[in-house]
Enzyme design. Sequence first.
Site, PDB file in Angstrom:
ATOM      1  N   ASN A 151       0.804  -1.227   0.000  1.00 11.56           N
ATOM      2  CA  ASN A 151       0.000   0.000   0.000  1.00 11.56           C
ATOM      3  C   ASN A 151       0.834   1.272   0.000  1.00 11.56           C
ATOM      4  O   ASN A 151       0.404   2.303  -0.488  1.00 11.56           O
ATOM      5  CB  ASN A 151      -0.941  -0.005   1.205  1.00 11.56           C
ATOM      6  CG  ASN A 151      -0.223  -0.300   2.503  1.00 11.56           C
ATOM      7  OD1 ASN A 151       0.528  -1.259   2.614  1.00 11.56           O
ATOM      8  ND2 ASN A 151      -0.441   0.536   3.505  1.00 11.56           N
ATOM      9  N   SER A 163     -11.098  -5.487  -0.044  1.00  7.59           N
ATOM     10  CA  SER A 163     -11.748  -4.325   0.564  1.00  7.59           C
ATOM     11  C   SER A 163     -12.489  -3.542  -0.504  1.00  7.59           C
ATOM     12  O   SER A 163     -12.083  -3.533  -1.665  1.00  7.59           O
ATOM     13  CB  SER A 163     -10.697  -3.438   1.227  1.00  7.59           C
ATOM     14  OG  SER A 163     -11.309  -2.260   1.710  1.00  7.59           O
ATOM     15  N   ALA A 164     -13.556  -2.872  -0.104  1.00 12.73           N
ATOM     16  CA  ALA A 164     -14.392  -2.159  -1.077  1.00 12.73           C
ATOM     17  C   ALA A 164     -13.978  -0.711  -1.268  1.00 12.73           C
ATOM     18  O   ALA A 164     -14.063  -0.174  -2.373  1.00 12.73           O
ATOM     19  CB  ALA A 164     -15.857  -2.211  -0.634  1.00 12.73           C
ATOM     20  N   HIS A 165     -13.506  -0.063  -0.198  1.00 13.94           N
ATOM     21  CA  HIS A 165     -13.357   1.389  -0.291  1.00 13.94           C
ATOM     22  C   HIS A 165     -12.122   1.824  -1.062  1.00 13.94           C
ATOM     23  O   HIS A 165     -11.927   3.026  -1.290  1.00 13.94           O
ATOM     24  CB  HIS A 165     -13.416   2.040   1.095  1.00 13.94           C
ATOM     25  CG  HIS A 165     -12.183   1.875   1.933  1.00 13.94           C
ATOM     26  ND1 HIS A 165     -11.247   2.872   2.033  1.00 13.94           N
ATOM     27  CD2 HIS A 165     -11.759   0.857   2.695  1.00 13.94           C
ATOM     28  CE1 HIS A 165     -10.278   2.439   2.847  1.00 13.94           C
ATOM     29  NE2 HIS A 165     -10.570   1.225   3.256  1.00 13.94           N
ATOM     30  N   THR A 209     -26.079  -9.438  10.971  1.00 15.99           N
ATOM     31  CA  THR A 209     -26.950  -9.045   9.869  1.00 15.99           C
ATOM     32  C   THR A 209     -26.123  -8.360   8.782  1.00 15.99           C
ATOM     33  O   THR A 209     -25.249  -7.546   9.066  1.00 15.99           O
ATOM     34  CB  THR A 209     -28.062  -8.108  10.379  1.00 15.99           C
ATOM     35  OG1 THR A 209     -28.813  -8.810  11.361  1.00 15.99           O
ATOM     36  CG2 THR A 209     -28.988  -7.662   9.258  1.00 15.99           C
ATOM     37  N   CYS A 253       5.182  11.381  12.370  1.00 15.32           N
ATOM     38  CA  CYS A 253       4.614  12.576  12.961  1.00 15.32           C
ATOM     39  C   CYS A 253       3.186  12.839  12.534  1.00 15.32           C
ATOM     40  O   CYS A 253       2.524  13.691  13.091  1.00 15.32           O
ATOM     41  CB  CYS A 253       5.503  13.751  12.628  1.00 15.32           C
ATOM     42  SG  CYS A 253       7.176  13.415  13.162  1.00 15.32           S
TER      43      CYS A 253
END
Lengths: 396, 125
Positions: A153, A201-203, A239, A327
Amino acid sequence: MERIYLDYNATTPVRPEVRDAVLPFLNKLFGNPSSRHLEGRQVKTKIEAARAQVAAAIGADPERIVFNAGATEGNVTVLRGYQVNYKEKKGRNHIIVSGVEHPAVYDTAKKMAGEGYEVSFVPVDGEGNLDMAFLKNAIKETTGLISVMTVNNETGVIYPVKEIAKIAHEKGILFHTDAVQAIGKMPFSVKDIDADFVTLSAHKVYAPKGVGALYIKKGKRLDPLLTGGHQENNRRAGTENVVGMVAMGRALELASGEMAADRERIGKIRDAFEARILAEVPHTRRNGGADNRLYTTSNISFRFVEGEAIQLKLDYHGIAVSTGSACSSGTLDPSHVIMAICNGDEEEAHSSIRFSFGKYSKMEEVGYVVDRVKEVVAQLRSFSPLYDKFMNSKPK
Amino acid sequence: MNYTEKVMDHFMNPRNVGKIEDANAIAEVGNPSCGDVIKMYLKINGEMIEDIKFQTFGCGAAIAVSSQTTEMVKGKSLKEALDITRDQVADELGGLPAVKMHCSNLAADALHQAVKTYMKEHGIA
């Protein structure tokens, strides 16, 4: 002025087609998919369609997909739940992970090391490539899981997951890959790689946050983190996040169709940007090899200046980027990923900025961003004691 | 917690940046591996700080506290400079994020070190 968003590896905006796809589920299609009445059945059909869309994007059968709340849940479920596949169970308590995994794997593995597991972290070289000899040598009788991400990433470096899966399987070891940064951006087939578990992951692909999925190979299992419901075929209770599932399905369906064009267009923008930065800003270093990298990402260390300061100034100029510097992260440690690549040189890790490009990036923005980066780095260097020292130590 | 407006003002427009070529007190604190290095240059006349400038490698907070500290001591006496604390600097800035209080709030340390060294060298008690 319009903002220039260059942090697509962190997250992406929800694209209009995805938003349109979920609107009915925020309106009339509200039923609980577990209910037998029409309201429930209607929704159940739609989440199964979404499951098929996600499966198709990675060349899997739909029943192998378990929806969840995102990549962190997926990764932790694999690490915490893989042992159920072994007869000797607790005897297979050695796991091998790369030293550049996302914190969901890296920090979880570290935590497990304090709980009776044995963990080997595979180092990387100065270009971010994995030390394959180390990986092979780390394998032992008790090894139960090897987990290596498909694409990093922070740097975009691509890892040889097919080869690693083969190495694992030859020794009867399970293989997991966190494919969050790869899915929808480069061809990815679970059958080709032969992974046992894959985190999605979707986002990162223009769908909302809070939804993801795990691929679990046929014949393999994972001890669920969440119990107490039969949902997802008893593999993940709770759910269903209907809106999230529908969005993820649609987003991956769209991404699969657009992948080749995206790669061409976004790759050109990234390359143009990176070439100019490296040529026009002195004392810079690219983190990650030039070639074996996803086309979306450019990670650069700007020596003698600190990453958060660059990030803040660019933000002021309307440009959103991220940094591997401690930082800005809320912790005091610089990115373990950039540290690994910088050979432990913390100053370079603190100086790193990640520019990640995506669907709404434009070639026309490159000039403005390069100019602002040059200006901001020069400003910060003008009063950096490290830069001053460096300039004065050079032979005149 | 985000940075206050005052922190951002000092970060974007830092006061008293650079070196003093004829400084008679200099101190450097921090370490590149921690992400923060602050170097203070003082021009002291008698017991007065006539001029002060800084160089900082660090995050927004580190730059802002450096700038703020120089403003607080310019034209002040050595004793007044020694009385300035890290917390006072942070308060003047309207506060700092908790994680920054230790790692980046180093300017007062650099100031004190420079002043103490000067006092020792000049036999000032």
